[in-house]
Design an enzyme around this catalytic site. Structure first.
Site, PDB file in Angstrom:
ATOM      1  N   ASN A  10      -6.315  -7.138  75.509  1.00  0.00           N
ATOM      2  CA  ASN A  10      -5.941  -7.134  76.986  1.00  0.00           C
ATOM      3  C   ASN A  10      -7.404  -7.260  77.915  1.00  0.00           C
ATOM      4  O   ASN A  10      -7.916  -6.372  77.782  1.00  0.00           O
ATOM      5  CB  ASN A  10      -5.090  -6.007  77.306  1.00  0.00           C
ATOM      6  CG  ASN A  10      -4.882  -5.755  78.675  1.00  0.00           C
ATOM      7  OD1 ASN A  10      -5.127  -6.610  79.409  1.00  0.00           O
ATOM      8  ND2 ASN A  10      -4.423  -4.721  79.224  1.00  0.00           N
ATOM      9  N   LYS A  12      -7.806  -7.922  80.889  1.00  0.00           N
ATOM     10  CA  LYS A  12      -7.727  -7.462  82.158  1.00  0.00           C
ATOM     11  C   LYS A  12      -8.306  -8.465  83.020  1.00  0.00           C
ATOM     12  O   LYS A  12      -8.075  -9.688  82.866  1.00  0.00           O
ATOM     13  CB  LYS A  12      -8.536  -6.162  82.078  1.00  0.00           C
ATOM     14  CG  LYS A  12      -7.701  -5.109  81.073  1.00  0.00           C
ATOM     15  CD  LYS A  12      -8.311  -3.652  81.397  1.00  0.00           C
ATOM     16  CE  LYS A  12      -7.461  -2.705  80.059  1.00  0.00           C
ATOM     17  NZ  LYS A  12      -7.580  -1.420  80.433  1.00  0.00           N
ATOM     18  N   HIS A  96       1.838  -1.858  82.140  1.00  0.00           N
ATOM     19  CA  HIS A  96       0.815  -1.153  81.883  1.00  0.00           C
ATOM     20  C   HIS A  96       0.501  -0.130  82.821  1.00  0.00           C
ATOM     21  O   HIS A  96       0.624  -0.337  83.848  1.00  0.00           O
ATOM     22  CB  HIS A  96      -0.427  -2.220  81.590  1.00  0.00           C
ATOM     23  CG  HIS A  96      -1.618  -1.814  81.287  1.00  0.00           C
ATOM     24  ND1 HIS A  96      -2.556  -0.993  82.090  1.00  0.00           N
ATOM     25  CD2 HIS A  96      -2.569  -2.101  80.055  1.00  0.00           C
ATOM     26  CE1 HIS A  96      -3.763  -0.570  81.403  1.00  0.00           C
ATOM     27  NE2 HIS A  96      -3.494  -1.262  80.061  1.00  0.00           N
ATOM     28  N   GLU A 168       0.145   4.192  75.395  1.00  0.00           N
ATOM     29  CA  GLU A 168      -1.221   4.181  75.817  1.00  0.00           C
ATOM     30  C   GLU A 168      -1.463   5.387  76.663  1.00  0.00           C
ATOM     31  O   GLU A 168      -1.168   5.570  77.810  1.00  0.00           O
ATOM     32  CB  GLU A 168      -1.565   3.070  76.514  1.00  0.00           C
ATOM     33  CG  GLU A 168      -1.630   1.704  75.729  1.00  0.00           C
ATOM     34  CD  GLU A 168      -2.252   0.429  76.416  1.00  0.00           C
ATOM     35  OE1 GLU A 168      -3.282   0.152  75.937  1.00  0.00           O
ATOM     36  OE2 GLU A 168      -2.180   0.319  77.598  1.00  0.00           O
ATOM     37  N   GLY A 174     -10.102   3.136  78.850  1.00  0.00           N
ATOM     38  CA  GLY A 174     -11.372   2.721  79.358  1.00  0.00           C
ATOM     39  C   GLY A 174     -12.237   4.174  79.396  1.00  0.00           C
ATOM     40  O   GLY A 174     -13.124   3.841  80.176  1.00  0.00           O
ATOM     41  N   SER A 214      -9.109   2.956  74.211  1.00  0.00           N
ATOM     42  CA  SER A 214     -10.459   3.164  73.585  1.00  0.00           C
ATOM     43  C   SER A 214     -10.403   2.903  72.154  1.00  0.00           C
ATOM     44  O   SER A 214     -11.150   3.507  71.406  1.00  0.00           O
ATOM     45  CB  SER A 214     -11.113   4.611  74.016  1.00  0.00           C
ATOM     46  OG  SER A 214     -11.209   4.580  75.285  1.00  0.00           O
TER      47      SER A 214
HETATM   48  P1  PGA Z   1      -9.376   0.227  76.448  1.00  0.00           P
HETATM   49  O1  PGA Z   1      -7.991  -0.282  77.417  1.00  0.00           O
HETATM   50  O2  PGA Z   1      -9.243  -0.206  75.033  1.00  0.00           O
HETATM   51  O3  PGA Z   1     -10.353  -0.312  77.321  1.00  0.00           O
HETATM   52  O4  PGA Z   1      -9.243   1.819  76.416  1.00  0.00           O
HETATM   53  C1  PGA Z   1      -6.742  -0.395  76.688  1.00  0.00           C
HETATM   54  C2  PGA Z   1      -5.300  -0.835  77.434  1.00  0.00           C
HETATM   55  O5  PGA Z   1      -5.730  -0.658  78.570  1.00  0.00           O
HETATM   56  O6  PGA Z   1      -4.701  -1.537  77.040  1.00  0.00           O
END
Ligand code: PGA
Length: 255
Positions: A10, A12, A96, A168, A174, A214
């Site tokens: 993803n 973003k 999400h 998630e 993040g 993460s």
């Molecule tokens: P991240 O994001 O791997 O940066 O924690 C995961 C997500 O939001 O799908």
């Protein structure tokens, strides 16, 4: 039942067109010899057509990070499922936590989007997950169950079987904090039980449930080794070909 792990990136709000071309060329190369893992990327809307073009003939799937619930209309700034399929997109991330928390998407809206996506042959990757506060209040499963029941409202079992869910935990997105494999497995197993209750056993066994939050090359294998974790939805670590490929590789080796 063996479910092929699905590792999805993803992106973003990252990557220009040239950065998209570079990353996908590197990624294609880096995962070309990996077997037994499905790989997918969700670039921003502006890069979807370029990504679909760059991945023509590749096994890597292309999807969107969101879409509107309608086919067309006076919805300034929105993107419809018809536009997505038109450019070769085959899945869409829905619900999400950033869409829910920052853009006001509620459970019912997410459910309508899931139904629209299915009607247009886009595979919904339906996300769910609790905040830190909800986890501390022991509300993890009540939150996840509410999100999934609304997100799956009206979806028949045969269509659900092809869907992807992503658990998630919001506190792990993040942040560098990851749910332990045991914590994640516990929720994934509960989600599978919920799916068996909502649909039937065979459908629950067919649906892939990704973990997200993460995920990195260093923690992917232990997560993917859990019986009910069928892949990962990766944010930050999907922006770099080497780290994303590292997760793909580790996942293939773990199953
Ligand atoms: P991240 O994001 O791997 O940066 O924690 C995961 C997500 O939001 O799908």
């Amino acid at each position: 039942m063996s479910r092929i792990p699905l590792i999805a990136g993803n992106w973003k709000m990252h990557k220009t067109l040239s950065a998209t071309r570079t990353l996908l060329a590197e990624l294609n190369q880096a995962v070309s010899d990996v077997e037994g893992v499905e790989v997918a990327v969700a670039p921003p809307f502006t890069a979807l057509a370029v990504a679909a073009e760059a991945l023509r003939g590749s096994a890597i799937r292309v999807g969107a990070q969101n879409m509107h619930e309608s086919e067309e209309g006076a919805f300034t700034g929105e993107i419809s499922p018809v536009m997505l399929t038109d450019i070769g997109t085959n899945f869409v991330i829905l619900g999400h936590s950033e869409r829910r928390a920052l853009f006001g998407e509620d459970d019912e809206l997410v459910g309508r989007k899931v139904n629209t996506a299915l009607a247009h042959d886009l595979v919904p990757y339906l996300c769910c997950g609790e905040t830190q506060q909800e986890r501390e209040a022991n509300e993890t499963m009540s939150v996840v169950s509410r999100q999934l029941r609304a997100g799956l409202a009206g979806v028949p079992a045969d269509q659900a079987a092809g869907m992807v869910l992503a658990y998630e935990p919001v506190w792990a997105i993040g942040t560098g904090l990851t749910a332990t494999p045991a914590q994640a497995q516990e929720v994934h197993a509960s989600i599978r039980a919920l799916l068996a209750d909502r649909f039937d056993d065979a459908t629950a066994q067919a649906i892939r449930i990704q973990y997200g939050g993460s995920v990195k090359p260093g923690n992917a294998a232990e997560l993917m080794a859990q019986p009910d974790i069928d892949g990962a939805l990766v944010g930050g670590a999907s922006l770099d070909a080497a780290s994303f490929a590292g997760i793909v590789r580790a996942s293939g080796a773990a199953r």
